[in-house]
Motif scaffolding. Structure first.
Motif, PDB file in Angstrom:
ATOM      1  N   ASP A 172       0.919  -1.248  -0.083  1.00 16.08           N
ATOM      2  CA  ASP A 172      -0.078  -0.078  -0.202  1.00 16.08           C
ATOM      3  C   ASP A 172       0.833   1.310   0.168  1.00 16.08           C
ATOM      4  O   ASP A 172       0.492   2.352  -0.546  1.00 16.08           O
ATOM      5  CB  ASP A 172      -0.869   0.109   1.135  1.00 16.08           C
ATOM      6  CG  ASP A 172      -2.107  -0.963   1.195  1.00 16.08           C
ATOM      7  OD1 ASP A 172      -2.323  -1.510  -0.062  1.00 16.08           O
ATOM      8  OD2 ASP A 172      -2.743  -1.542   2.258  1.00 16.08           O
ATOM      9  N   LEU A 173       1.937   1.059   0.610  1.00 18.82           N
ATOM     10  CA  LEU A 173       2.839   2.471   0.872  1.00 18.82           C
ATOM     11  C   LEU A 173       3.738   2.540  -0.398  1.00 18.82           C
ATOM     12  O   LEU A 173       4.069   3.906  -0.636  1.00 18.82           O
ATOM     13  CB  LEU A 173       3.726   2.463   2.074  1.00 18.82           C
ATOM     14  CG  LEU A 173       3.152   2.314   3.401  1.00 18.82           C
ATOM     15  CD1 LEU A 173       4.039   2.064   4.545  1.00 18.82           C
ATOM     16  CD2 LEU A 173       2.785   3.701   3.733  1.00 18.82           C
ATOM     17  N   ILE A 174       3.955   1.722  -1.132  1.00 22.68           N
ATOM     18  CA  ILE A 174       4.896   1.966  -2.320  1.00 22.68           C
ATOM     19  C   ILE A 174       4.134   2.691  -3.233  1.00 22.68           C
ATOM     20  O   ILE A 174       2.983   2.692  -3.746  1.00 22.68           O
ATOM     21  CB  ILE A 174       5.470   0.763  -2.833  1.00 22.68           C
ATOM     22  CG1 ILE A 174       6.582   1.129  -4.001  1.00 22.68           C
ATOM     23  CG2 ILE A 174       4.250   0.076  -3.824  1.00 22.68           C
ATOM     24  CD1 ILE A 174       7.791   1.113  -3.141  1.00 22.68           C
ATOM     25  N   GLU A 175       5.109   3.818  -3.755  1.00 18.76           N
ATOM     26  CA  GLU A 175       4.452   5.025  -4.721  1.00 18.76           C
ATOM     27  C   GLU A 175       4.943   4.861  -6.058  1.00 18.76           C
ATOM     28  O   GLU A 175       4.518   5.518  -7.004  1.00 18.76           O
ATOM     29  CB  GLU A 175       4.750   6.252  -4.116  1.00 18.76           C
ATOM     30  CG  GLU A 175       4.038   6.657  -2.681  1.00 18.76           C
ATOM     31  CD  GLU A 175       4.121   8.086  -2.286  1.00 18.76           C
ATOM     32  OE1 GLU A 175       3.906   8.865  -3.385  1.00 18.76           O
ATOM     33  OE2 GLU A 175       4.450   8.334  -1.178  1.00 18.76           O
ATOM     34  N   TYR A 176       5.708   3.943  -6.301  1.00 15.85           N
ATOM     35  CA  TYR A 176       6.376   3.691  -7.482  1.00 15.85           C
ATOM     36  C   TYR A 176       5.763   2.513  -8.237  1.00 15.85           C
ATOM     37  O   TYR A 176       5.831   1.280  -7.694  1.00 15.85           O
ATOM     38  CB  TYR A 176       8.132   3.964  -7.622  1.00 15.85           C
ATOM     39  CG  TYR A 176       8.802   4.818  -6.943  1.00 15.85           C
ATOM     40  CD1 TYR A 176       8.523   6.019  -7.601  1.00 15.85           C
ATOM     41  CD2 TYR A 176       9.048   4.837  -5.650  1.00 15.85           C
ATOM     42  CE1 TYR A 176       9.216   7.179  -7.376  1.00 15.85           C
ATOM     43  CE2 TYR A 176       9.756   6.124  -5.183  1.00 15.85           C
ATOM     44  CZ  TYR A 176       9.703   7.287  -5.765  1.00 15.85           C
ATOM     45  OH  TYR A 176      10.456   8.403  -5.570  1.00 15.85           O
ATOM     46  N   ASP A 177       4.913   2.283  -9.379  1.00 19.03           N
ATOM     47  CA  ASP A 177       4.285   1.252  -9.720  1.00 19.03           C
ATOM     48  C   ASP A 177       5.016   0.452 -10.484  1.00 19.03           C
ATOM     49  O   ASP A 177       4.976  -0.890 -10.067  1.00 19.03           O
ATOM     50  CB  ASP A 177       3.401   1.884 -11.127  1.00 19.03           C
ATOM     51  CG  ASP A 177       2.257   2.770 -10.658  1.00 19.03           C
ATOM     52  OD1 ASP A 177       1.388   3.493 -11.314  1.00 19.03           O
ATOM     53  OD2 ASP A 177       1.986   2.816  -9.507  1.00 19.03           O
ATOM     54  N   ASP A 178       6.597   0.695 -10.911  1.00 16.72           N
ATOM     55  CA  ASP A 178       7.294  -0.574 -11.292  1.00 16.72           C
ATOM     56  C   ASP A 178       7.759  -1.226 -10.348  1.00 16.72           C
ATOM     57  O   ASP A 178       7.822  -2.559 -10.404  1.00 16.72           O
ATOM     58  CB  ASP A 178       8.359   0.084 -12.162  1.00 16.72           C
ATOM     59  CG  ASP A 178       7.765   0.587 -13.494  1.00 16.72           C
ATOM     60  OD1 ASP A 178       6.848   0.278 -14.004  1.00 16.72           O
ATOM     61  OD2 ASP A 178       8.570   1.541 -14.031  1.00 16.72           O
ATOM     62  N   ILE A 179       7.995  -0.549  -8.987  1.00 18.35           N
ATOM     63  CA  ILE A 179       8.509  -1.195  -7.746  1.00 18.35           C
ATOM     64  C   ILE A 179       7.387  -2.184  -7.277  1.00 18.35           C
ATOM     65  O   ILE A 179       7.526  -3.112  -6.899  1.00 18.35           O
ATOM     66  CB  ILE A 179       9.380  -0.238  -6.824  1.00 18.35           C
ATOM     67  CG1 ILE A 179      10.490   0.380  -7.597  1.00 18.35           C
ATOM     68  CG2 ILE A 179       9.542  -0.983  -5.546  1.00 18.35           C
ATOM     69  CD1 ILE A 179      11.329   1.314  -6.586  1.00 18.35           C
ATOM     70  N   GLY A 180       6.305  -1.541  -7.411  1.00 21.13           N
ATOM     71  CA  GLY A 180       5.092  -2.288  -6.704  1.00 21.13           C
ATOM     72  C   GLY A 180       4.989  -3.552  -7.564  1.00 21.13           C
ATOM     73  O   GLY A 180       4.660  -4.593  -6.734  1.00 21.13           O
ATOM     74  N   LYS A 181       5.270  -3.581  -8.865  1.00 22.12           N
ATOM     75  CA  LYS A 181       4.863  -4.941  -9.638  1.00 22.12           C
ATOM     76  C   LYS A 181       5.990  -5.909  -9.119  1.00 22.12           C
ATOM     77  O   LYS A 181       5.621  -7.146  -8.839  1.00 22.12           O
ATOM     78  CB  LYS A 181       5.215  -4.618 -11.000  1.00 22.12           C
ATOM     79  CG  LYS A 181       3.958  -3.894 -11.596  1.00 22.12           C
ATOM     80  CD  LYS A 181       4.244  -3.422 -12.958  1.00 22.12           C
ATOM     81  CE  LYS A 181       2.969  -2.551 -13.421  1.00 22.12           C
ATOM     82  NZ  LYS A 181       3.222  -2.105 -14.887  1.00 22.12           N
ATOM     83  N   LEU A 182       7.368  -5.396  -8.682  1.00 22.28           N
ATOM     84  CA  LEU A 182       8.114  -6.336  -8.473  1.00 22.28           C
ATOM     85  C   LEU A 182       7.843  -6.695  -7.212  1.00 22.28           C
ATOM     86  O   LEU A 182       8.582  -7.916  -6.405  1.00 22.28           O
ATOM     87  CB  LEU A 182       9.661  -5.511  -8.484  1.00 22.28           C
ATOM     88  CG  LEU A 182      10.044  -5.417  -9.911  1.00 22.28           C
ATOM     89  CD1 LEU A 182      11.614  -4.611 -10.133  1.00 22.28           C
ATOM     90  CD2 LEU A 182      10.221  -6.518 -10.743  1.00 22.28           C
ATOM     91  N   PHE A 183       7.313  -5.885  -5.955  1.00 21.30           N
ATOM     92  CA  PHE A 183       6.870  -6.344  -4.589  1.00 21.30           C
ATOM     93  C   PHE A 183       6.242  -7.698  -4.864  1.00 21.30           C
ATOM     94  O   PHE A 183       6.289  -8.604  -4.290  1.00 21.30           O
ATOM     95  CB  PHE A 183       6.055  -5.195  -4.244  1.00 21.30           C
ATOM     96  CG  PHE A 183       6.984  -4.652  -2.855  1.00 21.30           C
ATOM     97  CD1 PHE A 183       8.117  -4.053  -3.674  1.00 21.30           C
ATOM     98  CD2 PHE A 183       6.371  -4.073  -1.910  1.00 21.30           C
ATOM     99  CE1 PHE A 183       9.004  -3.287  -2.497  1.00 21.30           C
ATOM    100  CE2 PHE A 183       7.052  -3.416  -1.062  1.00 21.30           C
ATOM    101  CZ  PHE A 183       8.317  -2.832  -1.493  1.00 21.30           C
ATOM    102  N   LEU A 184       5.062  -7.657  -5.914  1.00 23.50           N
ATOM    103  CA  LEU A 184       4.214  -8.663  -5.816  1.00 23.50           C
ATOM    104  C   LEU A 184       5.065 -10.261  -6.408  1.00 23.50           C
ATOM    105  O   LEU A 184       4.571 -11.135  -5.970  1.00 23.50           O
ATOM    106  CB  LEU A 184       3.000  -8.463  -7.085  1.00 23.50           C
ATOM    107  CG  LEU A 184       2.258  -7.327  -6.530  1.00 23.50           C
ATOM    108  CD1 LEU A 184       1.337  -6.992  -7.829  1.00 23.50           C
ATOM    109  CD2 LEU A 184       1.384  -7.806  -5.491  1.00 23.50           C
ATOM    110  N   ILE A 185       5.984  -9.910  -7.272  1.00 25.69           N
ATOM    111  CA  ILE A 185       6.724 -10.982  -7.894  1.00 25.69           C
ATOM    112  C   ILE A 185       7.611 -11.485  -6.452  1.00 25.69           C
ATOM    113  O   ILE A 185       7.643 -12.764  -6.331  1.00 25.69           O
ATOM    114  CB  ILE A 185       7.694 -10.546  -8.921  1.00 25.69           C
ATOM    115  CG1 ILE A 185       7.022 -10.149 -10.018  1.00 25.69           C
ATOM    116  CG2 ILE A 185       8.510 -11.623  -9.089  1.00 25.69           C
ATOM    117  CD1 ILE A 185       7.662  -9.692 -11.140  1.00 25.69           C
ATOM    118  N   ALA A 186       8.194 -10.735  -5.843  1.00 22.02           N
ATOM    119  CA  ALA A 186       8.961 -11.128  -4.393  1.00 22.02           C
ATOM    120  C   ALA A 186       8.066 -11.748  -3.647  1.00 22.02           C
ATOM    121  O   ALA A 186       8.528 -12.971  -3.051  1.00 22.02           O
ATOM    122  CB  ALA A 186       9.656  -9.720  -3.982  1.00 22.02           C
TER     123      ALA A 186
END
Length: 195
Positions: A172-186
């Motif tokens: 919820d906190l991450i503000e950068y979409d590209d990093i958010g996608k990598l969060f989901l992969i992680a």
């Protein structure tokens, strides 16, 4: 019978073109007063100011730990007050994996980090003065497995805060979409690969 010609004194004669300052009756096609600079459109002005294209590489990671409460993700608050992942520039002669670990240690004070997997990379570009920076950021999945409470934000690096967050809150906190996608992969890798 005497027919008189109409009086032409009241009729207007076609006006002659005024003499220009250069003494010619011809219009000044394409000539500009001295000292006049042509106006360029905004796009062209910006394009002209970019003198150099510079490729740069950074590396960092989605750092996690397992606790009794579940999976937690380490995040930093950057100089713009945005929550993101720790990362930084690759130094000459340094492998990107080494950069990722070094930058996380420098920005958070954590040690005992282990790279488990490569999550991907993010490509973006931005202007810096007269340069166009082509940035590639390599992101790794990193496990913090000891002394995970020994973290301190590195203020000299512009880090305002460091905090562990539950996985869902981190998303919820991450503000950068590209990093958010990598969060989901992680998170998928952590849960399904048994890390």
């Amino acid at each position: 019978m005497n027919k008189s010609k109409p009086n032409q004194t009241n009729q207007q004669q076609p006006s002659k073109p005024q003499n220009s300052s250069n003494g010619s009756n011809q219009p000044r096609s394409g000539s500009r007063p001295r000292g006049h600079k042509p106006k360029l459109n905004k796009f062209r002005q910006i394009r002209q100011r970019i003198r150099k294209t510079v490729p740069e590489e950074t590396a960092g990671g989605v750092v996690f730990r397992r606790t009794e409460r579940g999976i937690e993700i380490l995040m930093i608050q950057d100089a713009k007050d945005r929550w993101t992942i720790p990362k930084g520039h690759v130094e000459p002669g340094e492998r990107i994996e080494e950069t990722a670990v070094r930058e996380i240690e420098e920005e958070t004070g954590l040690g005992d980090l282990r790279i488990l997997d490569r999550l991907g990379k993010i490509d973006f570009r931005y202007r810096k003065q007269d340069k166009l920076i082509l940035m590639t950021t390599h992101i790794f999945l990193i496990h913090a497995f000891k002394n995970t409470e020994d973290y301190v934000p590195e203020e000299n690096e512009g880090i305002k805060d460091v905090e562990w967050f539950p996985a869902n809150k981190a998303l919820d906190l991450i503000e950068y979409d590209d990093i958010g996608k990598l969060f989901l992969i992680a998170l998928k890798k952590i849960r399904h690969a048994g890390y």
